[in-house]
Design an enzyme around this catalytic site. Structure first.
Site, PDB file in Angstrom:
ATOM      1  N   LEU A  33       0.755  -1.400   0.069  1.00  0.00           N
ATOM      2  CA  LEU A  33      -0.075  -0.100  -0.044  1.00  0.00           C
ATOM      3  C   LEU A  33       0.869   1.292   0.040  1.00  0.00           C
ATOM      4  O   LEU A  33       0.296   2.515   0.752  1.00  0.00           O
ATOM      5  CB  LEU A  33      -1.149  -0.064   1.148  1.00  0.00           C
ATOM      6  CG  LEU A  33      -1.925  -1.231   1.258  1.00  0.00           C
ATOM      7  CD1 LEU A  33      -3.057  -1.030   2.418  1.00  0.00           C
ATOM      8  CD2 LEU A  33      -2.765  -1.228  -0.087  1.00  0.00           C
ATOM      9  N   SER A 124       7.570  -2.376 -19.501  1.00  0.00           N
ATOM     10  CA  SER A 124       7.211  -1.183 -20.036  1.00  0.00           C
ATOM     11  C   SER A 124       7.848  -0.997 -21.470  1.00  0.00           C
ATOM     12  O   SER A 124       8.986  -1.452 -21.704  1.00  0.00           O
ATOM     13  CB  SER A 124       7.653  -0.169 -19.101  1.00  0.00           C
ATOM     14  OG  SER A 124       7.565   0.981 -19.529  1.00  0.00           O
ATOM     15  N   TYR A 148      14.411   3.816 -13.325  1.00  0.00           N
ATOM     16  CA  TYR A 148      13.224   3.176 -13.210  1.00  0.00           C
ATOM     17  C   TYR A 148      13.298   1.864 -14.569  1.00  0.00           C
ATOM     18  O   TYR A 148      13.037   0.958 -14.479  1.00  0.00           O
ATOM     19  CB  TYR A 148      12.055   3.954 -13.502  1.00  0.00           C
ATOM     20  CG  TYR A 148      10.768   3.161 -13.999  1.00  0.00           C
ATOM     21  CD1 TYR A 148      10.270   2.281 -13.150  1.00  0.00           C
ATOM     22  CD2 TYR A 148      10.234   3.435 -15.113  1.00  0.00           C
ATOM     23  CE1 TYR A 148       9.007   1.467 -13.348  1.00  0.00           C
ATOM     24  CE2 TYR A 148       9.195   2.713 -15.709  1.00  0.00           C
ATOM     25  CZ  TYR A 148       8.412   1.857 -14.688  1.00  0.00           C
ATOM     26  OH  TYR A 148       7.328   1.234 -15.317  1.00  0.00           O
ATOM     27  N   LYS A 152      13.345  -2.420 -15.282  1.00  0.00           N
ATOM     28  CA  LYS A 152      12.582  -3.275 -15.900  1.00  0.00           C
ATOM     29  C   LYS A 152      13.475  -4.287 -16.578  1.00  0.00           C
ATOM     30  O   LYS A 152      13.093  -5.269 -16.867  1.00  0.00           O
ATOM     31  CB  LYS A 152      11.401  -2.206 -16.874  1.00  0.00           C
ATOM     32  CG  LYS A 152      10.481  -1.481 -15.898  1.00  0.00           C
ATOM     33  CD  LYS A 152       9.357  -2.510 -15.343  1.00  0.00           C
ATOM     34  CE  LYS A 152       8.539  -1.890 -14.088  1.00  0.00           C
ATOM     35  NZ  LYS A 152       7.715  -2.702 -13.646  1.00  0.00           N
ATOM     36  N   PHE A 177       2.198   0.070 -23.051  1.00  0.00           N
ATOM     37  CA  PHE A 177       2.340   1.527 -23.598  1.00  0.00           C
ATOM     38  C   PHE A 177       1.991   2.492 -22.559  1.00  0.00           C
ATOM     39  O   PHE A 177       2.296   2.283 -21.282  1.00  0.00           O
ATOM     40  CB  PHE A 177       2.147   1.497 -24.952  1.00  0.00           C
ATOM     41  CG  PHE A 177       3.059   1.005 -26.146  1.00  0.00           C
ATOM     42  CD1 PHE A 177       3.409  -0.530 -25.754  1.00  0.00           C
ATOM     43  CD2 PHE A 177       3.896   1.849 -26.671  1.00  0.00           C
ATOM     44  CE1 PHE A 177       4.434  -1.003 -26.567  1.00  0.00           C
ATOM     45  CE2 PHE A 177       4.738   0.933 -27.354  1.00  0.00           C
ATOM     46  CZ  PHE A 177       5.207  -0.191 -27.503  1.00  0.00           C
ATOM     47  N   LEU A 199       0.360  12.288 -18.040  1.00  0.00           N
ATOM     48  CA  LEU A 199      -0.655  13.415 -18.846  1.00  0.00           C
ATOM     49  C   LEU A 199      -2.131  13.248 -18.192  1.00  0.00           C
ATOM     50  O   LEU A 199      -2.621  14.306 -18.109  1.00  0.00           O
ATOM     51  CB  LEU A 199      -0.290  13.072 -20.343  1.00  0.00           C
ATOM     52  CG  LEU A 199      -1.243  14.097 -21.183  1.00  0.00           C
ATOM     53  CD1 LEU A 199      -0.770  15.489 -20.957  1.00  0.00           C
ATOM     54  CD2 LEU A 199      -1.017  13.576 -22.472  1.00  0.00           C
TER      55      LEU A 199
END
Ligand code: NAD
Ligand code: UFG
Length: 337
Positions: A33, A124, A148, A152, A177, A199
């Site tokens: 959490l 990703s 980051y 991945k 994506f 965004l």
């Protein structure tokens, strides 16, 4: 089949829990959490009418994570848990490497110990770095530009090595994506802490009056309107992509890799327009300097997922914005409103 969903209280995880339960899978959820709250899981239960065990547990805590495997017969893991903010990862790289890598190593070790060899991993499109051409295919060269992104790619490589050493493993790397949107009930959605980096949550918070003005980062890119182009995908389509992966790939040894995108690119200004149509009011924005690290265009070739998983994204940009707006309007302050 009983699936452990790590990071299951988070944005993509919670939507995937709904689709897994609707498809008849049993789930166990674990999450510390850190970037989510349990209310998302209450929404999952309400939408599906089903109950499931939840462990508030950090994957860095080996014993606590192992307890989940002791107490439940787990058949496979969908591994969402991780830290995901690109900018933050540049400021506190060690935290990112420790959390994402060490946490995954713990999980893999425990899985082997309990003979669980099915793993779906949240990768990703960031692993494609700055691609020379678009649309992006799964066999494009890989590179990263942030800690980051490096976590991945490192985890992808660790998983390849794990399979190389023991080919009982069935591993699927799903390269997402840009997930946006929310469950159409308006009860589940993205709830970023602090000022959003991405965004859509930013636009939605301008629309609802929490933020003043969107900064559009750069309008001098080599794209039709000068703003960056991305492959936005509805989070429910993405969630369904996980269900299809579990349906088709569980127990099929190998390292399977799929892009999960729509194959369509939209510019920042096109997304602003689509959101204005959805919320029925203008979005206050200004053109600002480019953001470091952004690439002009990024969208998927999603043919492989269509051919091999029987999956395609069905929800268009209007639906993504409509559902995003419903969630934001009904929950202006997110889950803790
Ligand atoms: P999210 O932050 O909403 O969900 C991640 C969850 O993992 C959170 O609930 C967080 O509390 C939990 N978590 C983090 N570290 C943990 C730990 N040590 N132990 C237990 N739980 C931990 O993010 P999301 O958008 O749902 O992303 C899910 C996954 O998909 C992440 O791995 C992310 O990197 C990846 N991804 C996301 C995007 C995106 O744009 N949202 C794009 C590509 C890949
Ligand atoms: N943008 C703005 N203003 C904002 C926020 C974003 O103009 O306030 C622009 C960005 O410059 C970019 C586009 O909107 O052109 C999309 O930006 P996001 O931050 O929403 O998404 P990114 O494409 O930068 O990154 C996302 C995830 C990463 C993931 C990457 C590839 O945040 O975790 O997609 O999958 F790695």
């Amino acid at each position: 089949m009983n699936i452990l969903v790590t990071g299951g209280a988070g944005y993509i995880g919670s939507h995937t829990c709904v689709e897994l339960l609707n498809a008849g899978y049993d789930i166990v959820v674990m999450d510390n959490l850190y970037n989510s709250c349990e209310k998302s899981l209450e929404a999952v239960k309400k939408i599906t009418g089903k109950d499931f065990p939840f462990y508030k547990c950090d994957m860095l805590d080996y014993e606590a994570t192992e307890k989940i495997f002791k107490e439940n017969k787990i058949d496979g893991v969908i591994h969402f848990a991780g830290l995901k903010a690109v900018g933050e990862s540049c400021r506190i790289p060690l935290t990112y490497y420790h959390n994402n890598i060490t946490g995954t190593l713990n999980l893999l070790d425990i899985m082997e110990k309990y003979n669980v060899f099915n793993m779906v991993f949240s990768s990703s499109a960031t692993v494609y770095g700055s691609p020379k051409t678009v649309p992006i295919k799964e066999d494009f060269p890989l590179s990263t530009a942030s800690p980051y992104g490096s976590t991945k790619l490192m985890i992808e490589n660790i998983l390849r090595d794990v399979y190389g050493a023991n080919n009982k493993w069935s591993i699927t790397l799903l390269r997402y994506f840009n997930p946006i949107g929310a469950h159409e009930s308006g009860t589940m959605g993205e709830d970023p802490k602090g000022i959003p980096n991405n965004l859509l949550p930013y636009i939605a918070q301008v629309a609802v009056g929490r933020l003043e003005c969107l900064s559009v980062f750069g309008n001098d890119y080599p794209t039709p309107d000068g703003t960056c182009v991305r492959d936005y995908i509805h989070v429910v389509d993405l969630a369904i992509g996980h269900v299809k992966t579990v349906d088709k790939k569980s127990n099929e040894p190998g390292v399977h890799i799929y892009n999960l995108g729509t194959g369509n690119g939209y510019s920042v200004l096109e997304v602003v327009k689509a959101f204005e149509d959805a919320c029925g009011k203008p979005i206050n924005f200004k053109i600002a300097p480019r953001r470091a690290g952004d690439i002009p265009e990024c969208y998927a070739d999603a043919t492989k997922a269509k051919e091999e998983l029987g999956w395609t994204a069905e929800r268009d940009i209007a639906k993504m914005c409509e559902d995003n707006w419903r969630w934001q309007k009904l929950n202006p302050n997110g889950y803790n409103g």
